[in-house]
Every structure is written in C-alpha cells, then in structure tokens.
Design a protein around this motif. Sequence first.
Motif, mmCIF file in Angstrom:
data_model
loop_
_atom_site.group_PDB
_atom_site.id
_atom_site.type_symbol
_atom_site.label_atom_id
_atom_site.label_comp_id
_atom_site.label_asym_id
_atom_site.label_seq_id
_atom_site.Cartn_x
_atom_site.Cartn_y
_atom_site.Cartn_z
ATOM 1 N N GLY A 147 0.953 -1.177 0.070
ATOM 2 C CA GLY A 147 -0.034 0.065 -0.044
ATOM 3 C C GLY A 147 0.863 1.156 0.029
ATOM 4 O O GLY A 147 1.820 1.239 0.471
ATOM 5 N N PHE A 151 2.312 0.508 -3.042
ATOM 6 C CA PHE A 151 1.663 0.408 -4.298
ATOM 7 C C PHE A 151 2.498 0.770 -5.513
ATOM 8 O O PHE A 151 2.414 -0.239 -6.627
ATOM 9 N N LEU A 171 -2.591 -1.697 -2.901
ATOM 10 C CA LEU A 171 -3.522 -0.905 -2.175
ATOM 11 C C LEU A 171 -3.356 0.481 -2.105
ATOM 12 O O LEU A 171 -2.147 0.755 -2.024
ATOM 13 N N ILE A 172 -4.281 1.366 -1.812
ATOM 14 C CA ILE A 172 -4.335 2.759 -1.484
ATOM 15 C C ILE A 172 -3.446 3.280 -2.668
ATOM 16 O O ILE A 172 -2.297 3.613 -2.644
ATOM 17 N N ASP A 450 -8.958 0.339 -2.770
ATOM 18 C CA ASP A 450 -8.738 1.732 -2.734
ATOM 19 C C ASP A 450 -9.701 2.199 -1.882
ATOM 20 O O ASP A 450 -10.690 1.463 -1.456
#
Length: 661
Positions: A147, A151, A171-172, A450
């Motif tokens: 993340g 990411f 993620l994120i 997300d």
Amino acid sequence: MGSLVGAVQPNDSLCTTLVADGPTQITPDCVDPIYQSPIYTNHSDETSPLKHRKVSGYFNATGIEFNIYMPYHGWEGRFFQMVFPTQTSVASAGEIGFGAEAGGYTVHVAGTGGYRADAAVAKLSREIAREFYQQPSRKIYGYIYGGSGGFFKTVGAMENTVSVWDGSVPLIQGIPISDPTGCSIASLGGLVLGNQSRELQDAVRPGSNIDPRDILNPVQRAVWDEVTALGVPPAVWEDFDGTGRNRSQVYELLRAAAVSLKSIDPTYADDFWSQPGYLGTEKSELGHLFRSSLVEFNATVLQVNRNAQSTPVDIMLNASPSAAPRRNWYDFTIQSQCSGVKKGGTFTGHMDPGSGKVIIYSDNNSTILNCLEKGVKVRVDNRWYLALHTFHRHEIPTGEGYYAFDYLRNEDGKSRYPQRSVLAARTFAQSASGGGTNTGNITGKMIVMDNLMDNKAFPWEADWYRTRVKKYLGDQFNNQYRLYYSDNADHEMGPVEPAVKYRLIDFTGLFEQHLRDLSAWVEQGIEPPLATKYKIQNGQVEVPESASERGGIQPVAHLKVQNGTRAEVQVGSPVTLQAFIEVPRDVGKIVSLEWDVYGNASFVPMDFGTPSTIVNVNVTHTYKTPGVYIPSVRVASHRYGEMGSSYFLAYNLGRARVVVK
C-alpha cells in the motif's frame, strides 16, 4: 558465517532494460546483476505465530536483507509477499499467520526503491520452498501486495516482470502525481481552513444539518472548493489534525519532498515569493495570508546538544518565532564560516515557539551539522514550507485522464497558474516504482483495493489507473483486473490509531480476502466478486447506498436514530438506535457486531444470533449528560461465516448523531 549461494555463472543471462534508462525487465530465467549473490545467514525452526522454517539472508555487496517464512503445515503451493519502500526485512506475526492461513509461505524483503530486490527473493524463495517441502517439480504461485509507497512498488513489479508473480493486490492507489501533490492539496486546506477547524469537523460528521461551505468566508470557501474538486473527500476533515495538520505526518512528507525538490527544482521557493502567478506575490486575501505566515529572522546559537556519535540533535537559539500555530518545519541557513563547509549550508528542524529550542531532523547532512557550535549565526525561515502548500497548482499533469486537475485550468484548457519546467512528482513516482511509469501494461492478474477516506492519495486516482489498464488490455481487461473501494478506511495500513478508531476501520482483513480471491482466480479460474460500482462527481468517488447495488466484498451498515440519521432528545429520554446491515451477494455473512453508543471507540459486542447476510438490530440507550454524541455500529463479515476468525474479516461502520439537551 553466511554461505554464498546462487552466484551468477558465465553463461547466465542478465536482466536488461527494453530502452536506455528504462526499468529493468525481470523474467524467471534472467539474473539481476545487482542481486545475483544471496548469502544465507540463518536457517531456524520457529514456533511463533505458528511452527515454521525461517530462512534469513542478504545480497552480497548490497546489504539488502530478506526473510522467508515457510509453515510446516497447510502449504498449498503459493507464497505472499508484502512490499514497502522503508520496511525492514522482518515480517509481522500477522503477515506470517495470514500467509499460512491462506495456504502460503511469506516472503519479506527490506525496503528499496523499485521491485528488483523483491523479484530476486521471490525467485530464490521458490528454489528454497521446493527443497524444504520436498516437491522439486511443484509449480509455486506468487502474489505481491503493498500500500501507498508499496503500491508504486507493486505496480512497478507487475508492469516490468514476467512470471515472477502471478498476481497482485495493490492497495491505497498512488499514481505519478500523488507525491507530493496530495500533501500539498491537504496542507493548503489545513492552513486556510484552520481557524474554522472545529466547526468544519462538526459540519462533516454524520447527521449534520450544516453545509460546510456555509460556515466559511469567501477565501476559505474557494479553497474548500479547490481541495474538494482535486479529490480530498469532504468527510476526512472530521479528522482535521490528520488531514490538514501533522497527526498523520503531512508536514513531514512535505519536508521530504522539499529535500528532493531543492535538487530537482531549486528555484521553486524563490519563484513562489518573487514571480507573478504564485500566492507569494498575489495581491489577494489568500496571498496576504501566506505573506503574513512567512517567518524570517536571524539568530545566534547559544547551545548545542549532541548524541553519542557527537552529531548535533538539538540546539538553542537566542530568538524564536513569536507565534507558530502549526508545528511546521523550518530551514536553517548557516551564516558563519565553517571549516570544510561553504557559508550557506542548510539543515531543517522544528522549533518550540517562545523557547528557541530547535529539534534537528536526523537525516540532515552531518558535515553541515558539525559546523554548529555556540556563537554560530543562522538564518531561519519557512519559505519552502509555505511554498509547497500550492505546489499542486504549478505542476498540473498534462497526460491523459487527469480530469480532477481540470479545476485548475481555464475554459481554453490552459493552466490558470505558471507551470514548472521540471516534473518532480513523476520523478518521485518513478523512483518508488523502480523506473515504472504506470503504463497499465500489467503481466498478471490484479485486484486493486482503494479507500474512500484516503486523505493523501485520493480515491479518483484508482479510477485513473483503471482507465490506463483498460486501455492497454482491451478485451482482456475483465480477465485480469478488478477495482474495489472500501468505505470508512483511510491511507494507513495496520491497526487503527486510537485517536480515530471511532470513525475508521482496520482494513487488513479486506485485503487478506482480496489476496485469497486473487489466488482462487489465478489457480482455479474462479471469478472474484463483482467489482465496486461507482461514479465520479466533481473529483469525488460516489458509491451506491445499498450493498446489493454497490457490490464489492465489504458489508454496508446504516445506523438510524429514531428513524433518521439525527435525533434531538432530552436528557434521560431513551433513544433507539437501529442498525441495518447487508452483505453484498455471495461474499459472506455477518459474524461480528459491536455498539459504540457514545462515539468514543468504546465498542461493546452484541449477540445477534447466527451469521447472516442481512442483520437488523436495535438497541435502546439513555443519555444522562447533555451533549452531541455520534454513536456507531461496527460490523464484520467473513466469506464462510466463521465466527471467531482472526483473518479475512471485512469490517465497516454505520454512524449517526444524537443531540442531547
């Protein structure tokens, strides 16, 4: 002593780039010239969090350490690998336990910029696992996830490797403009809206009957409109300190950006304070606010405190800013001559207003810091700090699909503000991703998760990358990609901080389930659940209210008080809280339900019967003290309805407002 293994042989093929200065392409058969000589330092049997074999090592001449954790029982032919630029080589007990629970072993590599070290260990781990499990010909599937900065690493890996990993869960979402643009936008809001922070927090809480714009003056309203259109979710301002101030290290991220920008674009701050088109010179109320926030003064060092290595860690000056309402950082420029250092050497630190004490950041140049002694003259200013609050106005992306930034353009499509000739944000992203440029050319299956409460990398950015992937994959898009949005989750992985536990969930179980869905998709061809339905409106991602329409894997919880989201009652009057909870089709059952009637994260479990896809429950409470309360219900679903499980739990919250008079 470590043992050297796997050194490159003369006839081994080295991994190369496709174009000059491009990202290195990694395949199962090539050898990375940097990570070609692993050295094992330890093989041990461990019992926590479960019995497993731990293999430790590092790559010769790099110092990049790694660990591989192979459970003795339950392995099903796969591994999971979390990545992040600054992580250590030690995996958490949660990662190891999750990997084993999901039928895999765990790979963990010390953080680097890019994906190459991660790829080298991923390939090496297959050899080690085949030997440990005594299955020399077993196909081993690999899954990478991470993340925020992870990411970038994950996407860089999936766009520039082939068959190293079979799938990924980024993620994120971060994209080439996220850093430092996200912090710039949020910091602008924090600075300008700060004197209305309490009123703004209340206006965006559940059950509010106030439009946030109505409590702001014209200057603040314009900034509110700007940061909202650029992607800051309005609800995140409930945590004002975490969004626009430094509780979540927003200022520190700006400082890190300044360190790089001073090399990449060294005239930015000077231009901000001297050139037309920048707030530093703009003749407006907002420009005046920035100029009145500028701190510049000369001071003399009175005292220097050093650590055990004799490096200065803090100093005392004979002067300090008269007021510093926000704990920002300052640049300190040495005005005295120093042996080995030219006059003008700079370092950064933050000051205690009124005392003259300066805490020095540990990553400053030690040679410059060693010039500090009693009597040295320094110049103190926050020019870079303030200038970065509108960095996003002066580096508007020109590529396709950055629709949120249309807010900063005129009707003819041209920018309203002068633009920098150097694209720093893209440089930052390429550094984190190992040279990757977010082309959308993914080489394996990808499930993106997300978060709708992300206050650093905004939710619309995941839609931007989805569009890139769809354009590249064409007809194969649905066979390789899914995007899921999670509600009441922010930018921070891991357990939720106590300060915001009342309004945010721990989303670990959500990405654990996404990883399990990914492995089933790759290995068995089982389609993952329906992706989240959403639309983009004015830079904001909007999802349907009901779980059946929204899709995804997260339950949806709605909390009502006496049939509404707001109730006004008298002290001592009973209040009925009604929770309506629904799980999207075929993604599990509710297994946990907790009440927090005061809105202070004091969650109390409630027995609601057997696990179910729909749960409607009421609780009655009597408030004995006047005040405004934001009660909540926290729920969790599990794919197989397993109560008491520690993994794969999909949490969500429902919240409302009770005004007690």
